[in-house]
Design a protein around this motif. Structure first.
Motif, PDB file in Angstrom:
ATOM      1  N   UNK A  62      38.758  70.874  39.634  1.00 28.27           N
ATOM      2  CA  UNK A  62      38.847  70.472  41.191  1.00 28.27           C
ATOM      3  C   UNK A  62      37.385  70.187  41.679  1.00 28.27           C
ATOM      4  N   UNK A  63      37.277  69.028  42.584  1.00 28.90           N
ATOM      5  CA  UNK A  63      35.963  68.877  42.940  1.00 28.90           C
ATOM      6  C   UNK A  63      36.127  68.859  44.402  1.00 28.90           C
ATOM      7  N   UNK A  64      35.421  69.723  44.995  1.00 31.81           N
ATOM      8  CA  UNK A  64      35.370  70.198  46.583  1.00 31.81           C
ATOM      9  C   UNK A  64      34.136  69.565  47.318  1.00 31.81           C
ATOM     10  N   UNK A  65      34.182  68.932  48.415  1.00 37.57           N
ATOM     11  CA  UNK A  65      33.037  68.559  49.268  1.00 37.57           C
ATOM     12  C   UNK A  65      33.166  69.138  50.638  1.00 37.57           C
ATOM     13  N   UNK A  66      31.846  69.455  51.063  1.00 33.85           N
ATOM     14  CA  UNK A  66      31.788  70.392  52.431  1.00 33.85           C
ATOM     15  C   UNK A  66      30.904  69.559  52.947  1.00 33.85           C
ATOM     16  N   UNK A  67      31.134  69.348  54.313  1.00 33.77           N
ATOM     17  CA  UNK A  67      29.922  68.713  55.297  1.00 33.77           C
ATOM     18  C   UNK A  67      28.720  69.685  55.276  1.00 33.77           C
ATOM     19  N   UNK A  68      27.692  69.187  55.016  1.00 35.81           N
ATOM     20  CA  UNK A  68      26.322  70.269  55.232  1.00 35.81           C
ATOM     21  C   UNK A  68      26.117  70.288  56.611  1.00 35.81           C
ATOM     22  N   UNK A  69      25.410  71.626  57.035  1.00 41.04           N
ATOM     23  CA  UNK A  69      24.935  71.949  58.213  1.00 41.04           C
ATOM     24  C   UNK A  69      24.058  71.084  58.737  1.00 41.04           C
ATOM     25  N   UNK A  70      23.288  70.282  58.033  1.00 40.20           N
ATOM     26  CA  UNK A  70      22.258  69.421  58.671  1.00 40.20           C
ATOM     27  C   UNK A  70      22.199  68.417  57.405  1.00 40.20           C
ATOM     28  N   UNK A  71      21.742  66.811  58.010  1.00 40.34           N
ATOM     29  CA  UNK A  71      21.227  65.852  57.060  1.00 40.34           C
ATOM     30  C   UNK A  71      19.979  65.857  56.613  1.00 40.34           C
ATOM     31  N   UNK A  72      19.867  65.473  55.456  1.00 40.55           N
ATOM     32  CA  UNK A  72      18.389  64.979  54.838  1.00 40.55           C
ATOM     33  C   UNK A  72      17.875  66.409  54.160  1.00 40.55           C
ATOM     34  N   UNK A  73      18.724  67.136  53.521  1.00 38.73           N
ATOM     35  CA  UNK A  73      18.177  68.368  52.919  1.00 38.73           C
ATOM     36  C   UNK A  73      17.837  67.980  51.325  1.00 38.73           C
ATOM     37  N   UNK A  74      17.152  68.716  50.966  1.00 38.32           N
ATOM     38  CA  UNK A  74      16.442  68.258  49.756  1.00 38.32           C
ATOM     39  C   UNK A  74      17.548  68.688  48.654  1.00 38.32           C
ATOM     40  N   UNK A  75      17.763  67.651  47.594  1.00 39.26           N
ATOM     41  CA  UNK A  75      18.713  67.767  46.705  1.00 39.26           C
ATOM     42  C   UNK A  75      18.434  69.143  45.850  1.00 39.26           C
ATOM     43  N   UNK A  76      19.507  69.810  45.379  1.00 37.15           N
ATOM     44  CA  UNK A  76      19.542  70.884  44.507  1.00 37.15           C
ATOM     45  C   UNK A  76      20.902  71.090  43.567  1.00 37.15           C
ATOM     46  N   UNK A  77      20.553  71.947  42.742  1.00 35.18           N
ATOM     47  CA  UNK A  77      21.615  72.297  41.664  1.00 35.18           C
ATOM     48  C   UNK A  77      21.801  73.475  41.393  1.00 35.18           C
ATOM     49  N   UNK A  78      23.080  74.201  41.287  1.00 34.95           N
ATOM     50  CA  UNK A  78      23.395  75.286  40.676  1.00 34.95           C
ATOM     51  C   UNK A  78      24.577  75.381  39.962  1.00 34.95           C
TER      52      UNK A  78
END
Length: 232
Positions: free
Chosen positions: A115-131
């Motif tokens: 499953x791949x799930x996308x959620x709108x972020x609370x703000x644009x322009x965040x620093x990309x990150x991965x976990x």
């Protein structure tokens, strides 16, 4: 109020190497009645053939959560991450200002189901990150385990939105309950097996949008697995 989205009513496509079902409008599938639910934008169920996958492509300003049910998925991105996601593991990417990544099935003989799930972020322009993280099966057995949240409560993955994701694996005849705070909403996605929600019988692939309810009681008819989203 419960609004059921049956598995067979989803948008679907068979590309040979990829079989996919879209709960919400995605790619060439467009349904004006099913664009998103609250901040939940994409709920795709994919089956990728051995040795196949998604070539390098961009994302921006989206929280992307991936969960593998069967098989394995190899991930590489422009942040330098290169990992293999296996059953029971979750991956979270904050696309933010922009990333590119690829996803491939590294097996020569087994498909990968995810499953791949996308959620709108609370703000644009965040620093990309991965976990990427695996969770103890016993912590989700017949109970709801928080696997992603804004607060990272209980060691959950970080998502940049007022949302929480819970996972549960239910034995036959078992139930879980989840309270819904006033003004909040929920989405239930059945990953495997069958469950009932307030008398509504649900099968694998079915989803339910929930609003104006104080709590949810989910009962499993057989061995089942569910994702539950608590949303603003």
């Amino acid at each position: 109020m419960l609004t059921v989205r049956k598995a067979n009513d989803r948008g679907s496509a068979d590309h040979g190497w990829l079989k996919t079902s879209h709960t919400f409008s995605f790619s060439t599938y467009h349904d004006p009645k099913h664009i998103h639910f609250r901040t939940l934008r994409v709920m795709n169920e994919d089956w990728v053939a051995p040795g196949e996958g998604f070539g390098t492509h961009p994302h921006k300003d989206m929280e992307i959560v991936t969960y593998v049910l069967e098989g394995a998925l190899e991930h590489r991105d422009s942040m330098g991450n290169g990992e293999i996601l296996r059953p029971g593991e979750f991956q979270r990417m904050t696309a933010g200002t922009g990333i590119t990544h690829s996803e491939f099935n590294p097996s020569s003989d087994e498909p990968v189901h995810l499953y791949q799930i996308w959620i709108f972020p609370e703000e644009k322009g965040l620093e990309p990150s991965y976990e990427q993280k695996s969770f103890d099966d016993e912590l989700m057995r017949n109970q709801l385990l928080r696997v992603a949240s804004r607060s990272q409560q209980g060691g959950s993955l970080k998502i940049h939105q007022d949302a929480e994701i819970f996972l549960s694996r239910l034995d036959p005849g078992q139930s879980v309950e989840h309270p819904i705070a006033p003004g909040r909403h929920a989405w239930l996605q059945v990953l495997r097996g069958s469950v009932s929600l307030t008398g509504e019988e649900l099968e694998a692939g079915d989803g339910v949008a929930v609003s104006d309810e104080a709590s949810l009681a989910i009962h499993s008819s057989d061995s089942s697995e569910i994702l539950l989203f608590d949303l603003a």
